[in-house]
Design a protein around this motif. Sequence first.
Motif, PDB file in Angstrom:
ATOM      1  N   PHE A  56       0.815  -1.211   0.000  1.00 22.42           N
ATOM      2  CA  PHE A  56       0.000   0.000   0.000  1.00 22.42           C
ATOM      3  C   PHE A  56       0.848   1.260   0.000  1.00 22.42           C
ATOM      4  CE2 PHE A  56      -2.622  -3.320   1.858  1.00 22.42           C
ATOM      5  CZ  PHE A  56      -3.813  -3.162   1.169  1.00 22.42           C
ATOM      6  N   ASN A  57       0.360   2.284  -0.703  1.00 21.45           N
ATOM      7  CA  ASN A  57       0.992   3.593  -0.667  1.00 21.45           C
ATOM      8  C   ASN A  57       0.488   4.344   0.554  1.00 21.45           C
ATOM      9  OD1 ASN A  57       0.889   6.699  -1.542  1.00 21.45           O
ATOM     10  ND2 ASN A  57       2.573   5.690  -2.601  1.00 21.45           N
ATOM     11  N   SER A  58       1.385   5.055   1.244  1.00 26.45           N
ATOM     12  CA  SER A  58       1.017   5.716   2.506  1.00 26.45           C
ATOM     13  C   SER A  58       0.604   7.171   2.333  1.00 26.45           C
ATOM     14  CB  SER A  58       2.186   5.640   3.495  1.00 26.45           C
ATOM     15  OG  SER A  58       3.320   6.340   2.993  1.00 26.45           O
ATOM     16  N   GLY A  59       0.462   7.638   1.075  1.00 24.81           N
ATOM     17  CA  GLY A  59       0.156   9.051   0.836  1.00 24.81           C
ATOM     18  C   GLY A  59      -1.269   9.460   1.122  1.00 24.81           C
ATOM     19  N   VAL A  60      -2.187   8.498   1.117  1.00 32.34           N
ATOM     20  CA  VAL A  60      -3.593   8.749   1.448  1.00 32.34           C
ATOM     21  C   VAL A  60      -4.028   7.656   2.411  1.00 32.34           C
ATOM     22  CG1 VAL A  60      -5.958   8.891   0.573  1.00 32.34           C
ATOM     23  CG2 VAL A  60      -4.070   9.809  -0.800  1.00 32.34           C
ATOM     24  N   LEU A  61      -4.380   8.051   3.624  1.00 32.93           N
ATOM     25  CA  LEU A  61      -4.741   7.084   4.656  1.00 32.93           C
ATOM     26  C   LEU A  61      -6.035   7.502   5.345  1.00 32.93           C
ATOM     27  CD1 LEU A  61      -1.263   6.633   6.422  1.00 32.93           C
ATOM     28  CD2 LEU A  61      -2.360   5.000   4.849  1.00 32.93           C
ATOM     29  N   LEU A  62      -7.042   6.650   5.280  1.00 29.50           N
ATOM     30  CA  LEU A  62      -8.249   6.835   6.080  1.00 29.50           C
ATOM     31  C   LEU A  62      -8.031   6.061   7.370  1.00 29.50           C
ATOM     32  CD1 LEU A  62     -11.156   8.006   6.091  1.00 29.50           C
ATOM     33  CD2 LEU A  62     -11.905   5.761   5.244  1.00 29.50           C
ATOM     34  N   MET A  63      -8.061   6.745   8.514  1.00 26.95           N
ATOM     35  CA  MET A  63      -7.596   6.146   9.764  1.00 26.95           C
ATOM     36  C   MET A  63      -8.681   6.145  10.826  1.00 26.95           C
ATOM     37  SD  MET A  63      -4.069   8.375   9.552  1.00 26.95           S
ATOM     38  CE  MET A  63      -2.823   7.419  10.399  1.00 26.95           C
ATOM     39  N   ASP A  64      -8.813   5.013  11.508  1.00 29.25           N
ATOM     40  CA  ASP A  64      -9.737   4.886  12.634  1.00 29.25           C
ATOM     41  C   ASP A  64      -9.032   5.409  13.885  1.00 29.25           C
ATOM     42  OD1 ASP A  64     -10.975   3.750  15.036  1.00 29.25           O
ATOM     43  OD2 ASP A  64     -12.141   2.480  13.685  1.00 29.25           O
ATOM     44  N   CYS A  65      -9.457   6.568  14.358  1.00 28.68           N
ATOM     45  CA  CYS A  65      -8.729   7.241  15.446  1.00 28.68           C
ATOM     46  C   CYS A  65      -8.726   6.436  16.742  1.00 28.68           C
ATOM     47  CB  CYS A  65      -9.336   8.624  15.696  1.00 28.68           C
ATOM     48  SG  CYS A  65      -9.158   9.759  14.318  1.00 28.68           S
ATOM     49  N   GLN A  66      -9.888   5.923  17.127  1.00 26.28           N
ATOM     50  CA  GLN A  66      -9.976   5.213  18.402  1.00 26.28           C
ATOM     51  C   GLN A  66      -9.148   3.945  18.388  1.00 26.28           C
ATOM     52  OE1 GLN A  66     -11.660   6.625  21.085  1.00 26.28           O
ATOM     53  NE2 GLN A  66     -10.440   5.080  22.156  1.00 26.28           N
ATOM     54  N   LEU A  67      -9.240   3.192  17.306  1.00 29.64           N
ATOM     55  CA  LEU A  67      -8.470   1.956  17.203  1.00 29.64           C
ATOM     56  C   LEU A  67      -6.975   2.261  17.188  1.00 29.64           C
ATOM     57  CD1 LEU A  67      -9.184  -1.038  16.953  1.00 29.64           C
ATOM     58  CD2 LEU A  67      -8.937  -0.822  14.477  1.00 29.64           C
ATOM     59  N   TRP A  68      -6.608   3.345  16.520  1.00 27.37           N
ATOM     60  CA  TRP A  68      -5.196   3.745  16.443  1.00 27.37           C
ATOM     61  C   TRP A  68      -4.654   4.024  17.843  1.00 27.37           C
ATOM     62  CZ3 TRP A  68      -3.300   3.642  11.429  1.00 27.37           C
ATOM     63  CH2 TRP A  68      -2.002   4.083  11.234  1.00 27.37           C
ATOM     64  N   ARG A  69      -5.485   4.675  18.654  1.00 26.21           N
ATOM     65  CA  ARG A  69      -5.054   4.990  20.027  1.00 26.21           C
ATOM     66  C   ARG A  69      -5.074   3.743  20.908  1.00 26.21           C
ATOM     67  NH1 ARG A  69      -9.338   9.054  19.456  1.00 26.21           N
ATOM     68  NH2 ARG A  69      -8.473  10.950  18.540  1.00 26.21           N
TER      69      ARG A  69
END
Length: 339
Positions: free
Chosen positions: A203-216
């Motif tokens: 995957f290319n990292s230039g566009v990322l849709l991120m789940d904030c809660q899961l990330w934390r």
Amino acid sequence: MVIFLLERYLIVDFQGKGCTMNPPPIHGETTHFSQTPTLEIVYAADDHYVVPLVAAISALVESQKSEPYEMRVTVLANQMSPSNVELIENLRTLGLSSENLRVLDISDRIPEGLPSRSPHNTYISQTAYARFLAPQLAQGSSDRILYLDADTLVKGSLEPLLTLPLGGRPAAAVCDRIIETVSHPQGLPNWRDLGLAPDAPYFNSGVLLMDCQLWRDEQIAERLYAYCFGRGDDLELFDQEALNAVLGREIVALDPEYNMFTNHLCNETVPGEAPLQRDPLSPEDIASARIVHYIGHLKPWKPGDTASIETDMFFEALDRTSLSGWRPTNVVTSSAGHE
């Protein structure tokens, strides 16, 4: 009440080959809004990327002005001069309020000593690692954010990303058009050690849709930084290698229209090899893209760029800002009136 429905998306089949179109839907994830929804966009930049960032925010505002949602834009600024911070903040004249455009100094947030050199890349700015912090530094109570590289240009609606089913996964991204699999020479050198199939998508990292809660909750930023430190100078493509190594199995694959590489790569070669991108995109491909990405070393804001549709799009966005008329030396565009 407003209901947004996602019509099309991609997932990754690690048992099969690469990305698959139109999988069975993930049920129970349509989002219902009782008020105007908010799309939060995060960029990261330093002084070297201020010009493309100004164009990026200009294009973002222009392309989304008729959309039925509110936008909040956060710029993660690393070692950025006060004059450049002011330049970005002045973009509020495009229609963003002080609450909806903020510049956050993260100079002391990125861990020191992260790798900046690799076997195939002589140098990378530490700002590239700022994307790992984006979910932790998001404004308000957003449950997801869209991280965009400063060398991207938004052209189309981003509305489907408000309700894209992530299925309990931490991020969504686009499969890389050049490095298609983890076993590519510039993919993951340690893909076997990680237990990945050779045809697992990269995957290319230039566009990322991120789940904030899961990330934390899952301390993903900490895990990504730990991987980078562990690999040291063997880290191939820096933040992008870490993302694929640590999260590859968990990434939802977005349609390529959300990260369409520009044709600049057709003019870029590695000594002794063919151009990095062998199949030029047609004008129709560019027209259908929601986000274009000026990937590679040749970029519109650098001297030596050649005429292209994508170059003209960049300067059209830039000319809507206080940098109107700015051009690097020796750049040629295809539109009349540009010098």
